[in-house]
Design a protein around this motif. Sequence first.
Motif, PDB file in Angstrom:
ATOM      1  N   ARG A   1       0.828  -1.200   0.000  1.00 40.14           N
ATOM      2  CA  ARG A   1       0.000   0.000   0.000  1.00 40.14           C
ATOM      3  C   ARG A   1       0.870   1.259   0.000  1.00 40.14           C
ATOM      4  NH1 ARG A   1      -5.291   1.336   3.636  1.00 40.14           N
ATOM      5  NH2 ARG A   1      -5.997  -0.428   2.388  1.00 40.14           N
ATOM      6  N   GLN A   2       1.949   1.218   0.741  1.00 37.15           N
ATOM      7  CA  GLN A   2       2.887   2.337   0.776  1.00 37.15           C
ATOM      8  C   GLN A   2       3.402   2.653  -0.630  1.00 37.15           C
ATOM      9  OE1 GLN A   2       6.469   1.106   2.660  1.00 37.15           O
ATOM     10  NE2 GLN A   2       7.456   3.114   2.627  1.00 37.15           N
ATOM     11  N   MET A   3       3.748   1.627  -1.399  1.00 39.80           N
ATOM     12  CA  MET A   3       4.249   1.838  -2.754  1.00 39.80           C
ATOM     13  C   MET A   3       3.176   2.419  -3.672  1.00 39.80           C
ATOM     14  SD  MET A   3       7.437   1.038  -2.714  1.00 39.80           S
ATOM     15  CE  MET A   3       7.411   1.711  -1.043  1.00 39.80           C
ATOM     16  N   ARG A   4       1.938   2.102  -3.420  1.00 36.64           N
ATOM     17  CA  ARG A   4       0.856   2.590  -4.275  1.00 36.64           C
ATOM     18  C   ARG A   4       0.413   4.005  -3.920  1.00 36.64           C
ATOM     19  NH1 ARG A   4       2.879  -0.663  -6.760  1.00 36.64           N
ATOM     20  NH2 ARG A   4       2.109  -2.711  -7.385  1.00 36.64           N
ATOM     21  N   THR A   5       0.642   4.419  -2.687  1.00 41.24           N
ATOM     22  CA  THR A   5       0.183   5.752  -2.272  1.00 41.24           C
ATOM     23  C   THR A   5       1.311   6.772  -2.170  1.00 41.24           C
ATOM     24  OG1 THR A   5       0.368   5.161   0.078  1.00 41.24           O
ATOM     25  CG2 THR A   5      -1.758   4.798  -0.980  1.00 41.24           C
ATOM     26  N   GLY A   6       2.544   6.299  -1.944  1.00 39.25           N
ATOM     27  CA  GLY A   6       3.657   7.213  -1.699  1.00 39.25           C
ATOM     28  C   GLY A   6       3.981   8.110  -2.874  1.00 39.25           C
ATOM     29  N   SER A   7       3.654   7.688  -4.090  1.00 37.27           N
ATOM     30  CA  SER A   7       3.955   8.515  -5.264  1.00 37.27           C
ATOM     31  C   SER A   7       3.163   9.813  -5.254  1.00 37.27           C
ATOM     32  CB  SER A   7       3.658   7.741  -6.547  1.00 37.27           C
ATOM     33  OG  SER A   7       2.283   7.388  -6.613  1.00 37.27           O
ATOM     34  N   ARG A   8       2.135   9.894  -4.427  1.00 36.90           N
ATOM     35  CA  ARG A   8       1.318  11.111  -4.338  1.00 36.90           C
ATOM     36  C   ARG A   8       1.709  11.986  -3.145  1.00 36.90           C
ATOM     37  NH1 ARG A   8      -2.480   7.027  -5.374  1.00 36.90           N
ATOM     38  NH2 ARG A   8      -3.279   7.087  -3.246  1.00 36.90           N
ATOM     39  N   TRP A   9       2.648  11.531  -2.336  1.00 38.47           N
ATOM     40  CA  TRP A   9       3.061  12.303  -1.158  1.00 38.47           C
ATOM     41  C   TRP A   9       4.190  13.254  -1.516  1.00 38.47           C
ATOM     42  CZ3 TRP A   9       3.735   7.658   2.769  1.00 38.47           C
ATOM     43  CH2 TRP A   9       2.486   7.059   2.972  1.00 38.47           C
ATOM     44  N   SER A  10       4.194  14.404  -0.865  1.00 40.82           N
ATOM     45  CA  SER A  10       5.348  15.294  -0.992  1.00 40.82           C
ATOM     46  C   SER A  10       6.472  14.762  -0.099  1.00 40.82           C
ATOM     47  CB  SER A  10       4.970  16.716  -0.571  1.00 40.82           C
ATOM     48  OG  SER A  10       4.804  16.785   0.842  1.00 40.82           O
ATOM     49  N   ILE A  11       7.662  15.340  -0.231  1.00 40.21           N
ATOM     50  CA  ILE A  11       8.785  14.855   0.572  1.00 40.21           C
ATOM     51  C   ILE A  11       8.545  15.104   2.056  1.00 40.21           C
ATOM     52  CG2 ILE A  11      10.186  16.964   0.409  1.00 40.21           C
ATOM     53  CD1 ILE A  11      11.512  13.343   0.157  1.00 40.21           C
ATOM     54  N   ALA A  12       7.922  16.217   2.409  1.00 43.69           N
ATOM     55  CA  ALA A  12       7.639  16.483   3.820  1.00 43.69           C
ATOM     56  C   ALA A  12       6.544  15.556   4.339  1.00 43.69           C
ATOM     57  CB  ALA A  12       7.232  17.950   4.013  1.00 43.69           C
ATOM     58  N   ASP A  13       5.483  15.380   3.546  1.00 41.86           N
ATOM     59  CA  ASP A  13       4.419  14.456   3.941  1.00 41.86           C
ATOM     60  C   ASP A  13       4.971  13.047   4.121  1.00 41.86           C
ATOM     61  OD1 ASP A  13       2.419  16.357   3.949  1.00 41.86           O
ATOM     62  OD2 ASP A  13       1.796  15.946   1.878  1.00 41.86           O
ATOM     63  N   THR A  14       5.913  12.675   3.271  1.00 37.70           N
ATOM     64  CA  THR A  14       6.504  11.336   3.346  1.00 37.70           C
ATOM     65  C   THR A  14       7.064  11.061   4.732  1.00 37.70           C
ATOM     66  OG1 THR A  14       7.022  11.170   0.992  1.00 37.70           O
ATOM     67  CG2 THR A  14       8.414   9.910   2.505  1.00 37.70           C
ATOM     68  N   PHE A  15       7.883  11.968   5.234  1.00 35.77           N
ATOM     69  CA  PHE A  15       8.518  11.708   6.529  1.00 35.77           C
ATOM     70  C   PHE A  15       7.536  11.820   7.684  1.00 35.77           C
ATOM     71  CE2 PHE A  15      12.273  12.737   3.924  1.00 35.77           C
ATOM     72  CZ  PHE A  15      12.986  11.579   4.167  1.00 35.77           C
ATOM     73  N   ARG A  16       6.583  12.709   7.578  1.00 35.72           N
ATOM     74  CA  ARG A  16       5.564  12.796   8.644  1.00 35.72           C
ATOM     75  C   ARG A  16       4.758  11.498   8.702  1.00 35.72           C
ATOM     76  NH1 ARG A  16       4.373  18.000   6.106  1.00 35.72           N
ATOM     77  NH2 ARG A  16       5.514  19.663   7.178  1.00 35.72           N
ATOM     78  N   ARG A  17       4.358  11.004   7.552  1.00 38.58           N
ATOM     79  CA  ARG A  17       3.523   9.801   7.521  1.00 38.58           C
ATOM     80  C   ARG A  17       4.333   8.547   7.854  1.00 38.58           C
ATOM     81  NH1 ARG A  17      -0.183  11.569   2.269  1.00 38.58           N
ATOM     82  NH2 ARG A  17      -1.373  13.140   3.428  1.00 38.58           N
TER      83      ARG A  17
END
Length: 459
Positions: free
Chosen positions: A304-320
């Motif tokens: 699921r991470q691989m399918r949703t992470g492409s839509r996250w910004s770099i800051a959102d990535t680390f927060r999530r």
Amino acid sequence: MDLPAELRERPGDDPDDVVFGSKFSLRTIELNRPKKLNSLNDSMIRKILPRLMEWEKSDMANVVVMKGAGEKAFCAGGDVAALAELNKSTDDGWAKSAEYFGLEYKLDHYIATYQKPYVAFMDGITMGGGVGLSIHAPFRIATERTVFAMPETTIGFFPDVGASFFLPRMNGQVGTYLALTSDRLKGANTFYSGIATHYVNSTSLLDLEARLGELRFRDYDSLETRLRLINDTIEEFTTGIPHDEPIHIAGELRKAIDRCFSHGNIDEIIAALRNEKGATEEWAARTLEALQKRSPTSLHVTLRQMRTGSRWSIADTFRREHAMATKFMKHPDFTEGVSALLVRKDTPTWKPASLEEAAKVPGDIAAPFFAFEDVPENMRLRLMNNRDYTEYPHAHLGVPGESEVEEAVLAGGGRTRDQVVTEIVGRRNGRQGIKTVVREILDRKTSPGEGGAVRWHSD
């Protein structure tokens, strides 16, 4: 510098686990735990992050190099054995482990958004936490000793340190494949895959470092101008990619990876692997065996991470990812996986125990890890700056991706294969290895058309 409490030195911190260097305008950071394969701990982070902040403000510091001590490892990952022990030691051990990940991700985000040239020498083992120190850098140098992997699913965790951002942005399904299987890439293949931006023999690194220290920038030079000069300098030290090390993830194997790992759930991926025949049947059998050993919970979360992470910004990535890591610290698989594989040296007992058992769990086994609104306000990650982006700003410094090759094919109005190769290699000033990468993509994604022009296959 007035540091926040989390970055201040603490009793018990090893004074020698990081060595800082300065030569002319070059600043170096050497991870200095060679007996531990330079595994990253909070003591090291408390030294590195303040120094990066200091150098970013200094007119005297122009280039930063991150490297590891010894010949075996750049950084083999975070010190997960210590975290597993912490989780077992007290009822709130998970919260203290979550604090470590918060500190690590703050450092990784700072590197990802650093405003000065940053060069990572990925010489030796580069896994987990070591990937976080390198993968977001504009310059990532692989050597013949580089061994890259994201091995988190083997220990009951998920690929973190910003993997949600960089793995889904790799060509096709390669990122998903690496995330789920923990497969390793070695030497030149870390360059061919795009994990590294350059390939240099390890014997040239000291000379390259010295040369970087001799570079002179003008006050009015933009960051992009400085990056181009560093790029040209690195190229001076390339001595050719070994001829006996072809692209590993290519041809029929690459097509099989895209076929099998494009599905939206683990069961479909397993079924696709079982259906592989011919040249990729043996690979599929090995991959199935590997997936059966991974934490079932980790596999479901990671997909699921691989399918949703492409839509996250770099800051959102680390927060999530911090929210996800916090939840994994409460889940039994992380402590069990680390304890079994790194301490007891035996087989982990996962919960649920297998993919078959996971399929019987009511509801979506991955969903709780993505319920970010459940994280208490006081446990949400606060980054060191507010910088953000949705695509890597310096991706052009690395190898070309499939989207760039597709654009060159479609925009050329009937270009031949050689014309496409020449166009993209020219964009990178004839850099070594680029022609090989472009040809591999064209082999898979195009066919001959009228008049020698190539046709792109979008499927």
